[in-house]
Design an enzyme around this catalytic site. Sequence first.
Site, PDB file in Angstrom:
ATOM      1  CB  SER A  15      33.239   4.959  -5.300  1.00 20.61           C
ATOM      2  OG  SER A  15      33.934   3.826  -4.827  1.00 20.61           O
ATOM      3  CB  THR A  62      36.259   6.867   1.031  1.00 20.57           C
ATOM      4  OG1 THR A  62      37.226   7.693   0.397  1.00 20.57           O
ATOM      5  CG2 THR A  62      34.894   7.127   0.424  1.00 20.57           C
ATOM      6  CE  LYS A  66      40.057   6.809   3.610  1.00 23.93           C
ATOM      7  NZ  LYS A  66      41.262   6.747   2.806  1.00 23.93           N
ATOM      8  CG  ASN A  87      41.103   1.641   4.657  1.00 19.82           C
ATOM      9  OD1 ASN A  87      41.378   0.929   5.610  1.00 19.82           O
ATOM     10  ND2 ASN A  87      41.562   1.406   3.450  1.00 19.82           N
ATOM     11  N   GLY A 126      50.014  17.544   1.748  1.00 19.95           N
ATOM     12  CA  GLY A 126      48.673  17.197   2.237  1.00 19.95           C
ATOM     13  C   GLY A 126      48.694  16.842   3.701  1.00 19.95           C
ATOM     14  CG  ASN A 150      47.831  20.839   4.051  1.00 23.85           C
ATOM     15  OD1 ASN A 150      47.455  20.242   3.049  1.00 23.85           O
ATOM     16  ND2 ASN A 150      46.996  21.212   5.008  1.00 23.85           N
ATOM     17  CD  GLU A 154      44.978  26.655  12.393  1.00 24.47           C
ATOM     18  OE1 GLU A 154      44.681  27.494  11.526  1.00 24.47           O
ATOM     19  OE2 GLU A 154      44.188  26.186  13.251  1.00 24.47           O
ATOM     20  CE1 TYR A 219      40.021   6.284  -8.107  1.00 23.65           C
ATOM     21  CE2 TYR A 219      41.159   6.434  -6.002  1.00 23.65           C
ATOM     22  CZ  TYR A 219      39.992   6.318  -6.728  1.00 23.65           C
ATOM     23  OH  TYR A 219      38.802   6.275  -6.081  1.00 23.65           O
TER      24      TYR A 219
HETATM   25  P1  ATR Z   1      41.667  12.605   2.889  1.00 26.10           P
HETATM   26  O1  ATR Z   1      41.059  11.895   4.057  1.00 26.10           O
HETATM   27  O2  ATR Z   1      41.335  11.932   1.576  1.00 26.10           O
HETATM   28  O3  ATR Z   1      43.123  12.857   3.054  1.00 26.10           O
HETATM   29  P2  ATR Z   1      40.922  15.339   3.614  1.00 26.10           P
HETATM   30  O4  ATR Z   1      41.089  15.033   5.062  1.00 26.10           O
HETATM   31  O5  ATR Z   1      39.714  16.095   3.188  1.00 26.10           O
HETATM   32  O6  ATR Z   1      40.878  14.001   2.747  1.00 26.10           O
HETATM   33  O7  ATR Z   1      42.266  16.077   3.095  1.00 26.10           O
HETATM   34  C1  ATR Z   1      42.356  16.647   1.827  1.00 26.10           C
HETATM   35  C2  ATR Z   1      43.740  17.260   1.607  1.00 26.10           C
HETATM   36  O8  ATR Z   1      43.744  17.908   0.320  1.00 26.10           O
HETATM   37  C3  ATR Z   1      44.122  18.333   2.601  1.00 26.10           C
HETATM   38  O9  ATR Z   1      45.531  18.346   2.754  1.00 26.10           O
HETATM   39  C4  ATR Z   1      43.647  19.615   1.889  1.00 26.10           C
HETATM   40  O10 ATR Z   1      44.295  20.802   2.305  1.00 26.10           O
HETATM   41  P3  ATR Z   1      43.742  21.653   3.586  1.00 26.10           P
HETATM   42  O11 ATR Z   1      44.240  20.943   4.805  1.00 26.10           O
HETATM   43  O12 ATR Z   1      44.319  23.001   3.416  1.00 26.10           O
HETATM   44  O13 ATR Z   1      42.231  21.632   3.465  1.00 26.10           O
HETATM   45  C5  ATR Z   1      44.057  19.301   0.489  1.00 26.10           C
HETATM   46  N1  ATR Z   1      43.339  20.092  -0.538  1.00 26.10           N
HETATM   47  C6  ATR Z   1      42.061  19.890  -0.959  1.00 26.10           C
HETATM   48  N2  ATR Z   1      41.752  20.796  -1.922  1.00 26.10           N
HETATM   49  C7  ATR Z   1      42.867  21.581  -2.103  1.00 26.10           C
HETATM   50  C8  ATR Z   1      43.183  22.678  -2.963  1.00 26.10           C
HETATM   51  N3  ATR Z   1      42.301  23.150  -3.842  1.00 26.10           N
HETATM   52  N4  ATR Z   1      44.433  23.205  -2.884  1.00 26.10           N
HETATM   53  C9  ATR Z   1      45.344  22.726  -2.011  1.00 26.10           C
HETATM   54  N5  ATR Z   1      45.098  21.681  -1.163  1.00 26.10           N
HETATM   55  C10 ATR Z   1      43.880  21.117  -1.212  1.00 26.10           C
END
Ligand code: ATR
Length: 273
Positions: A15, A62, A66, A87, A126, A150, A154, A219
């Site tokens: 962080s 974070t 969240k 957050n 995402g 994504n 789902e 970032y």
């Molecule tokens: P945040 O609160 O930071 O958005 P999160 O809820 O854990 O964190 O969401 C992470 C996102 O990154 C999700 O869209 C996740 O996809 P899934 O819904 O399929 O889990 C995506 N993500 C993380 N690692 C990934 C990877 N290796 N390839 C593709 N998508 C990934």
Amino acid sequence: MTKTYAVIGDPIDHSLSPALYNPAFTFLGLDCVYIAYRIPKGELDYGIKDLKKIHIAGFNVTTPHKVDMMRLLDDADDECRLVGATNTVVNTDGYLKGYNTDVDGFLDPIRKRKIDCKGCDVLLIGAGGAARAIVAGFAKEKIHKITITNRTQERAEEIVNFARQLGLESDYLDLVRAGDMVKNFRFIVNATSVGLKGMGCPISTKNISKDSIVYDIVYMPVETPLIKQSKEQRATIIYGWEMLLAQAMKSFEIWTGKPAPYEAMKLTLLGRF
Ligand code: ATR
């Protein structure tokens, strides 16, 4: 008495928040300190109890807390309630109020560039907590349509429903096909963690052009593979550090009631990269 602030999450060792807030407190001569505090998934309740015991003045939340943090709040502002994720939390004698500064923090670099989003089509990659804040942000800007892609369909469908609840047109696009479809979108936003530490690109960039605006909320590093490749295609780039800085400034202002020192925070942030 010194006020203590924190960021909670897991992992938390990467962080940049302590490096952002501590110089800002010093710059304004405030008797405050900011720490990174690891709370593993499933241990949020204990972690929050401990933070209350040490009279934490406020904290950032974070990944992965969240959304889960919402049920431990005593109050939430409208934006936080709308997004269903927090957050930023203020602790007043054990009474916790949640905010969500990701929404305006996300929009800030777009507004700074005077980009008019009204009527735009957006591709959002995402479906986590960050994606929800981004959808809420674009809804405020009255875009035309947001398409969600994504890895897990789902979760994407949930975000599609959320966007529709906010009055936006929205649909789902298979991640494998997303790269072929990018020409249909003005904005391409990465809200996944793909690209973190320079690993991977969430979609194929071959069809990204100078008409595309590519916004990566990752970032670290500053130039993710998505940004690097999109730059080569002459797209307009918005960097993840810009959102990081903007949302932190808003949290700072909620906690201290004072304008955050932009230059001091930007300098320390960019100095860390
Ligand atoms: P945040 O609160 O930071 O958005 P999160 O809820 O854990 O964190 O969401 C992470 C996102 O990154 C999700 O869209 C996740 O996809 P899934 O819904 O399929 O889990 C995506 N993500 C993380 N690692 C990934 C990877 N290796 N390839 C593709 N998508 C990934």
